[in-house]
Design a protein around this motif. Structure first.
Motif, PDB file in Angstrom:
ATOM      1  N   VAL A  26       0.845  -1.196   0.000  1.00 20.25           N
ATOM      2  CA  VAL A  26       0.000   0.000   0.000  1.00 20.25           C
ATOM      3  C   VAL A  26       0.880   1.246   0.000  1.00 20.25           C
ATOM      4  N   GLN A  27       1.905   1.226   0.876  1.00 28.09           N
ATOM      5  CA  GLN A  27       2.832   2.357   0.934  1.00 28.09           C
ATOM      6  C   GLN A  27       3.453   2.617  -0.432  1.00 28.09           C
ATOM      7  N   VAL A  37       0.782   4.121  -2.786  1.00 26.05           N
ATOM      8  CA  VAL A  37       0.427   5.500  -2.408  1.00 26.05           C
ATOM      9  C   VAL A  37       1.566   6.446  -2.758  1.00 26.05           C
ATOM     10  N   CYS A  38       2.797   6.009  -2.458  1.00 27.29           N
ATOM     11  CA  CYS A  38       3.945   6.867  -2.743  1.00 27.29           C
ATOM     12  C   CYS A  38       4.090   7.076  -4.245  1.00 27.29           C
ATOM     13  N   THR A  78       1.639   7.120  -6.425  1.00 29.68           N
ATOM     14  CA  THR A  78       0.618   8.099  -6.801  1.00 29.68           C
ATOM     15  C   THR A  78       1.073   9.504  -6.438  1.00 29.68           C
ATOM     16  N   ALA A  79       1.616   9.638  -5.238  1.00 27.71           N
ATOM     17  CA  ALA A  79       2.062  10.958  -4.785  1.00 27.71           C
ATOM     18  C   ALA A  79       3.119  11.508  -5.726  1.00 27.71           C
ATOM     19  N   SER A 136       1.689  12.474  -9.070  1.00 24.68           N
ATOM     20  CA  SER A 136       0.938  13.732  -8.972  1.00 24.68           C
ATOM     21  C   SER A 136       1.881  14.923  -9.029  1.00 24.68           C
ATOM     22  N   PHE A 137       2.985  14.823  -8.261  1.00 26.24           N
ATOM     23  CA  PHE A 137       3.908  15.954  -8.239  1.00 26.24           C
ATOM     24  C   PHE A 137       4.638  16.103  -9.572  1.00 26.24           C
ATOM     25  N   TRP A 155      11.279   5.614  -1.374  1.00 26.19           N
ATOM     26  CA  TRP A 155      10.513   5.602  -0.120  1.00 26.19           C
ATOM     27  C   TRP A 155      10.571   4.232   0.546  1.00 26.19           C
ATOM     28  N   ILE A 198      12.507  12.935  -5.278  1.00 23.92           N
ATOM     29  CA  ILE A 198      13.066  13.410  -4.015  1.00 23.92           C
ATOM     30  C   ILE A 198      11.977  13.845  -3.035  1.00 23.92           C
ATOM     31  N   PHE A 199      10.786  14.154  -3.552  1.00 21.77           N
ATOM     32  CA  PHE A 199       9.776  14.778  -2.691  1.00 21.77           C
ATOM     33  C   PHE A 199       9.378  13.977  -1.454  1.00 21.77           C
ATOM     34  N   PRO A 200       9.210  12.643  -1.563  1.00 21.95           N
ATOM     35  CA  PRO A 200       8.847  11.913  -0.346  1.00 21.95           C
ATOM     36  C   PRO A 200       9.908  12.017   0.748  1.00 21.95           C
ATOM     37  N   VAL A 225      12.062  14.732   1.286  1.00 20.80           N
ATOM     38  CA  VAL A 225      12.324  16.087   1.779  1.00 20.80           C
ATOM     39  C   VAL A 225      11.645  16.295   3.136  1.00 20.80           C
ATOM     40  N   CYS A 278      -1.803  11.927  -0.623  1.00 22.17           N
ATOM     41  CA  CYS A 278      -0.922  10.768  -0.514  1.00 22.17           C
ATOM     42  C   CYS A 278       0.173  11.003   0.518  1.00 22.17           C
ATOM     43  N   PHE A 279       0.726  12.211   0.528  1.00 16.01           N
ATOM     44  CA  PHE A 279       1.779  12.476   1.509  1.00 16.01           C
ATOM     45  C   PHE A 279       1.219  12.515   2.926  1.00 16.01           C
ATOM     46  N   LEU A 324       1.169   8.984   3.819  1.00 17.58           N
ATOM     47  CA  LEU A 324       2.509   8.402   3.993  1.00 17.58           C
ATOM     48  C   LEU A 324       3.136   8.818   5.315  1.00 17.58           C
TER      49      LEU A 324
END
Lengths: 148, 257
Positions: A3-4, A7-8, A10-11, A14-15, A37, A84-86, A88, B129-130, B133
């Motif tokens: 799931v992680q 979700v990551c 997707t995140a 999106s970015f 991640w 890199i976003f997850p 930061v 999502c973040f 997370l």
């Protein structure tokens, strides 16, 4: 964990869309971010602490970005920036300012130091990842080209 | 052999477009040099900063030429960087004539950004999502989605007016905090801190930090320092925005946060 991962992904996608990445590369952007991640989570599970976990994760991220960049013949920036976003330290910034406002200075400085440590770890991770010789990645790119 | 001025203007124009869309200094410098060499200009100098390009070619000849560009730090557009990279690759393998290259350059520069509602949706999606997370539950993620989408609407509105970056970041993070705290106050069962953390992610200076590190790594200390200052100031502004709203909230509610 799965799931992680999703979700990551997707995140990150999106970015990547926010930064107008080309549609054909979105999946790869998501993949790099999610792998970074997962490496971070795996390190945290092993009990390495945030700094080492971030260092390892950004190193993995940089290596994967460079590999995909060589195979897809695109700039590394494309994958590295979305991925890199997850990692930061957004949460660090938040907790630091929160405890600063609440006048709990020991908590505040703890989170502040944590944030600086994480930022430093990210710096070192990218630096180590960038210092591997480009020739290796070019070879990988050629191998990938033959396969397709 | 092509005229110095046209070649130099093609090279600098390409570099300009790259830098404007957020490429790192090393790549810009490299691209400009390669294009100049591809059109057989041997005698040149290129100096690139994170917000300027200085280039000269054939200084010792009659058609000597030099160009200076000022480029403000702009919005990231990865699609254009990838397209420009492809273009410079083709120029270097001599697949492009000069007029052809100019036409392609214009095409690269006019690659559109995504539609606005799409950006708003995905900004919310990313935030949600973040939020998840970083340890939020589903409800927190939903609040993050709302706050993130509102934030993007707000940022789009501000970007039309050329507001200073400080104001944008302070008010952006304040807006996010306000939305989350408001929903918390009217009784939604959320962890407002997780929701806020998710929704400030679009503001967090991940790009500036990464670009700065890569500039430092390539030895462009000045450009690295410029991006690093940008990153630190942005982080500071986010802290101010979040902090000030929480303070006001505490006063108005009597310290029961």
């Amino acid at each position: 964990m799965l799931v992680q991962f999703l979700v990551c992904m997707t995140a990150t996608i999106s970015f990547a869309l926010l930064f107008a990445a080309p549609k054909s590369e979105l999946l790869f952007c998501g993949l790099t971010g999610a792998i970074g991640w997962i490496v971070y989570l795996a390190c945290m599970n092993l009990g390495t602490g945030t700094a080492i976990a971030n260092l390892t994760a950004t190193f993995a991220l940089a290596v994967i970005s460079r590999t995909i960049a060589a195979i897809r013949k695109n700039p590394v920036t494309l994958y590295l920036i979305s991925g890199i976003f997850p990692l930061v330290p957004g949460a660090g910034i938040y907790y630091m300012s929160y405890y600063f406002i609440m006048n709990e200075m020991s908590e505040c400085s703890q989170y502040g130091m944590e944030t600086i440590k994480v930022a430093g770890a990210i710096v070192l991770g990218i630096v180590f990842g960038s210092s591997l010789p480009q020739a290796w990645f070019n070879a990988l790119g050629k191998a990938g080209k033959k396969r397709t | 052999m092509a005229v110095t001025k046209e070649v130099l203007s093609l090279a600098v124009e390409t570099g300009d477009a790259l830098l404007r869309n957020g490429a790192e200094v090393y790549r810009v410098e490299d691209t400009v040099m390669h294009i100049l060499e591809a059109y057989e200009i041997e005698n040149y100098d290129v100096y690139v900063l994170s917000n300027g390009i200085f280039a000269s070619a054939n200084e010792d000849r009659d058609d000597a030429c030099s160009m200076v560009r000022h480029i403000p730090l702009g919005k990231m557009h990865l699609g254009r960087i990838a397209a420009l990279n492809q273009l410079s690759r083709e120029i270097c393998s001599h697949e492009c004539t000069l007029p052809e290259a100019f036409r392609r350059l214009e095409e690269c520069k006019s690659i559109p950004t995504n539609r606005q509602w799409l950006e708003v949706f995905f900004c919310g999606m990313g935030s949600a999502c973040f939020g998840y997370l970083f340890g939020g539950a589903f409800a927190d993620a939903a609040v993050s989605f709302l706050a993130g989408a509102l934030l993007k609407l707000f940022l789009n509105r501000l970007s039309k007016r050329r507001t200073s970056k400080f104001i944008t970041n302070i008010f952006g993070s304040a807006l996010v905090t306000l939305v989350s705290l408001f929903l918390y106050t009217i009784g939604l069962p959320i962890l407002y801190d997780k929701a806020i953390i998710g929704a400030i992610m679009p503001l967090v200076p991940g790009i500036a930090l990464t670009t700065s590190i890569r500039d430092f790594f390539n030895g462009d200390y000045l450009s690295g320092a410029i991006h690093m200052i940008d990153a630190v100031l942005t982080a500071f502004c986010i802290a101010v925005g979040v902090g000030s709203v929480i303070t006001v909230y505490r006063f108005s509610i009597g310290g029961a946060l």
